[in-house]
Scaffold this motif. Structure first.
Motif, PDB file in Angstrom:
ATOM      1  N   LYS A 169       0.832  -1.217   0.000  1.00 42.35           N
ATOM      2  CA  LYS A 169       0.000   0.000   0.000  1.00 42.35           C
ATOM      3  C   LYS A 169       0.862   1.259   0.000  1.00 42.35           C
ATOM      4  O   LYS A 169       0.686   2.145  -0.834  1.00 42.35           O
ATOM      5  CB  LYS A 169      -0.951  -0.001   1.225  1.00 42.35           C
ATOM      6  N   SER A 170       1.796   1.333   0.958  1.00 40.96           N
ATOM      7  CA  SER A 170       2.601   2.556   1.073  1.00 40.96           C
ATOM      8  C   SER A 170       3.516   2.716  -0.144  1.00 40.96           C
ATOM      9  O   SER A 170       3.736   3.838  -0.618  1.00 40.96           O
ATOM     10  CB  SER A 170       3.426   2.528   2.362  1.00 40.96           C
ATOM     11  N   THR A 171       4.013   1.603  -0.681  1.00 43.37           N
ATOM     12  CA  THR A 171       4.848   1.670  -1.891  1.00 43.37           C
ATOM     13  C   THR A 171       4.051   2.270  -3.041  1.00 43.37           C
ATOM     14  O   THR A 171       4.531   3.144  -3.765  1.00 43.37           O
ATOM     15  CB  THR A 171       5.322   0.239  -2.267  1.00 43.37           C
ATOM     16  N   SER A 194       5.117   7.997   2.488  1.00 41.60           N
ATOM     17  CA  SER A 194       4.623   6.899   3.310  1.00 41.60           C
ATOM     18  C   SER A 194       5.744   5.928   3.621  1.00 41.60           C
ATOM     19  O   SER A 194       6.497   5.532   2.742  1.00 41.60           O
ATOM     20  CB  SER A 194       3.517   6.148   2.555  1.00 41.60           C
ATOM     21  N   ARG A 195       5.847   5.548   4.879  1.00 42.73           N
ATOM     22  CA  ARG A 195       6.905   4.621   5.281  1.00 42.73           C
ATOM     23  C   ARG A 195       6.598   3.229   4.744  1.00 42.73           C
ATOM     24  O   ARG A 195       5.463   2.765   4.825  1.00 42.73           O
ATOM     25  CB  ARG A 195       6.985   4.588   6.814  1.00 42.73           C
ATOM     26  N   THR A 196       7.597   2.542   4.187  1.00 38.77           N
ATOM     27  CA  THR A 196       7.366   1.191   3.661  1.00 38.77           C
ATOM     28  C   THR A 196       8.318   0.224   4.358  1.00 38.77           C
ATOM     29  O   THR A 196       9.262   0.645   5.020  1.00 38.77           O
ATOM     30  CB  THR A 196       7.661   1.129   2.150  1.00 38.77           C
ATOM     31  N   VAL A 202       3.986  -1.777   9.260  1.00 37.68           N
ATOM     32  CA  VAL A 202       4.817  -0.566   9.191  1.00 37.68           C
ATOM     33  C   VAL A 202       3.937   0.693   9.294  1.00 37.68           C
ATOM     34  O   VAL A 202       4.251   1.627  10.009  1.00 37.68           O
ATOM     35  CB  VAL A 202       5.680  -0.546   7.894  1.00 37.68           C
ATOM     36  N   THR A 203       2.800   0.692   8.594  1.00 38.39           N
ATOM     37  CA  THR A 203       1.871   1.830   8.679  1.00 38.39           C
ATOM     38  C   THR A 203       0.842   1.500   9.762  1.00 38.39           C
ATOM     39  O   THR A 203       0.141   0.505   9.656  1.00 38.39           O
ATOM     40  CB  THR A 203       1.142   2.039   7.328  1.00 38.39           C
ATOM     41  N   ARG A 204       0.765   2.344  10.797  1.00 36.24           N
ATOM     42  CA  ARG A 204      -0.099   1.972  11.925  1.00 36.24           C
ATOM     43  C   ARG A 204      -1.342   2.847  12.072  1.00 36.24           C
ATOM     44  O   ARG A 204      -2.218   2.564  12.863  1.00 36.24           O
ATOM     45  CB  ARG A 204       0.704   1.952  13.229  1.00 36.24           C
ATOM     46  N   ILE A 224      -5.342   8.234   0.544  1.00 35.83           N
ATOM     47  CA  ILE A 224      -5.272   8.023   1.994  1.00 35.83           C
ATOM     48  C   ILE A 224      -4.660   6.644   2.215  1.00 35.83           C
ATOM     49  O   ILE A 224      -5.241   5.629   1.836  1.00 35.83           O
ATOM     50  CB  ILE A 224      -6.680   8.103   2.629  1.00 35.83           C
ATOM     51  N   ASP A 225      -3.459   6.612   2.792  1.00 37.98           N
ATOM     52  CA  ASP A 225      -2.795   5.334   3.094  1.00 37.98           C
ATOM     53  C   ASP A 225      -3.406   4.797   4.389  1.00 37.98           C
ATOM     54  O   ASP A 225      -3.981   5.551   5.171  1.00 37.98           O
ATOM     55  CB  ASP A 225      -1.289   5.588   3.285  1.00 37.98           C
ATOM     56  N   SER A 226      -3.323   3.503   4.614  1.00 33.75           N
ATOM     57  CA  SER A 226      -3.935   2.958   5.828  1.00 33.75           C
ATOM     58  C   SER A 226      -3.148   1.749   6.315  1.00 33.75           C
ATOM     59  O   SER A 226      -2.393   1.150   5.556  1.00 33.75           O
ATOM     60  CB  SER A 226      -5.382   2.560   5.539  1.00 33.75           C
TER      61      SER A 226
END
Ligand code: GDP
Ligand code: MG
Length: 371
Positions: A169-171, A194-196, A202-204, A224-226
């Motif tokens: 997702k973040s990638t 976004s941190r990957t 990793v994404t909290r 919106i990342d999740s």
């Protein structure tokens, strides 16, 4: 557990000392006493937040790992779309295409399954500029369709990126942002927002809203990342959690590495091995159903414990292994498996599951990050 595994397979091991043409793979994987779920508090919190965000969403990108198209599918998202959110455009995105480069048959199977459900899907490598550009075209097309139909978009075209942990997702958020940013600023690299990472979790939190495009007649396109959401125990089972473990969708330590390695061997033997000799020496002349035999062929087992060998073998696979599906259903011929029935069974199992019954609070206002 390890010895019983060896004992159980010893007959098959004896049978397997022959060439590939007459080799009989295991058609069932033995049952082990392993954890079946890695469902966490922050994931429940994210699910609640989705409901809260739903009125402002125009699209959901639901990511799944191409190597495990069923086991990385989360029925909780199907429920989300059924609970009054039918108007949100849903696009299923299969990531990690680069791990399955020779999979024309798989693409056909997915097309058949999704046609049956009238679902749209796309297959990509989240790190490939061209693939992500194609996805961006689909997004722009969808957003322009609303503009042409005079649908008001006061907050811009808003897209939630969701899926199980570690599906990319973040990638994808970073890649989408990058291709749009570099289009406008050709000499700049565009910062990662976004941190990957190759670990689950990793994404909290579902906090940032990232503007990726201004080129729209509306206020722009936002992502919106999740955090990833796993399967609750009631819809999980051994093959699903093992497939998720091979995709790194669950905590690395959740499942005994020897069992993970044995499951991968089970899958390798069921599928045609191509260029995987690195993990499976003498496969063509002497295939085996015994994971310890494989470890012996790969490593000096006088120096390594079985667990250390399993971790090394499995981690090497996770970094570089290709062309093995972690779900067996796509290998079945079409009449043997119904995608629709599979989904209905899952929906029945979560009929009385409710995130509202949990005591966690929805976090406050979102932070906006502009490009
Ligand atoms: N090979 C490959 N790796 C990917 C792809 N998408 C993501 N990754 C890797 O998968 C890991 C998890 O990615 P991340 O974006 O943090 O997943 P998230 O937990 O869903 O946000 C990272 O190591 C990424 O580099 C892809 O399409 N192909
Ligand atoms: Mg993430």
């Amino acid at each position: 557990m390890l010895h019983s595994m060896k004992g159980r397979n010893s007959v098959l091991y004896f049978c397997s000392r022959r060439a590939l043409s007459s080799f009989i793979p295991r058609y069932e994987f033995p049952k082990y006493n392993i954890a079946l779920s890695d469902f966490k508090g922050h994931q429940v919190k994210a699910l609640k937040k989705f409901q809260y965000l739903a009125p402002q969403l125009n699209m959901v990108l639901e990511l799944r790992d191409l190597r495990a198209p069923l086991s990385t599918r989360n029925v909780l998202f199907d429920r989300f779309f059924m609970d009054g959110n039918e108007k949100i455009k849903r696009l299923i995105v299969y990531t990690k295409k680069d791990y399955m480069p020779q999979s024309a048959a798989l693409f056909e199977t997915l097309t058949r399954w999704h046609n049956e459900m009238k679902e749209d899907f796309i297959i990509l490598d989240g790190k490939s500029r061209n693939d992500v550009k194609n996805l961006m075209k689909v997004i722009e097309w969808q957003s322009n369709k609303l503009v042409e139909n005079d649908v008001p978009l006061p907050m811009g075209y808003r897209i939630l990126v969701t899926g199980m942990p570690n599906v990319g997702k973040s990638t994808l958020v970073n890649s989408l942002r990058y291709i749009n940013y570099s289009k406008r600023n050709p000499n700049s690299k565009g910062a990662k927002v976004s941190r990957t990472g190759d670990q689950a979790g990793v994404t909290r939190s579902t906090s940032e809203i990232i503007r990726i495009s201004k080129d729209n007649a509306t206020q722009g396109i936002y992502l919106i990342d999740s955090p990833g959401i796993g399967l609750p125990g009631r819809v999980s089972n051994q093959s699903r959690i093992l497939a998720q473990a091979l995709c790194n969708c669950v905590k690395e330590t959740l499942i005994d590495p020897v069992v993970q390695a044995d499951y991968l061997l089970f899958l390798m033997n069921l599928q045609k091995m191509k260029n995987n000799i690195e993990w499976y020496p003498d496969y063509k002349t002497n295939p085996t159903n015994d994971i310890y035999t494989v470890f012996n062929r790969c490593y000096d087992m006088h120096k390594l414990s079985e667990t250390t060998a399993a971790i090394a073998w499995i981690n090497h696979w996770k970094r570089k292994g290709k062309n093995v599906l972690f779900d067996v259903e796509p290998l079945l011929v079409s009449g043997e498996f119904s995608y629709k029935d599979y989904l209905i069974k899952d929906l029945q199992k979560i009929e009385d599951f409710s995130v509202e019954n949990t005591k966690l609070n929805i976090p406050g206002a979102s932070k906006q990050v502009f490009v």
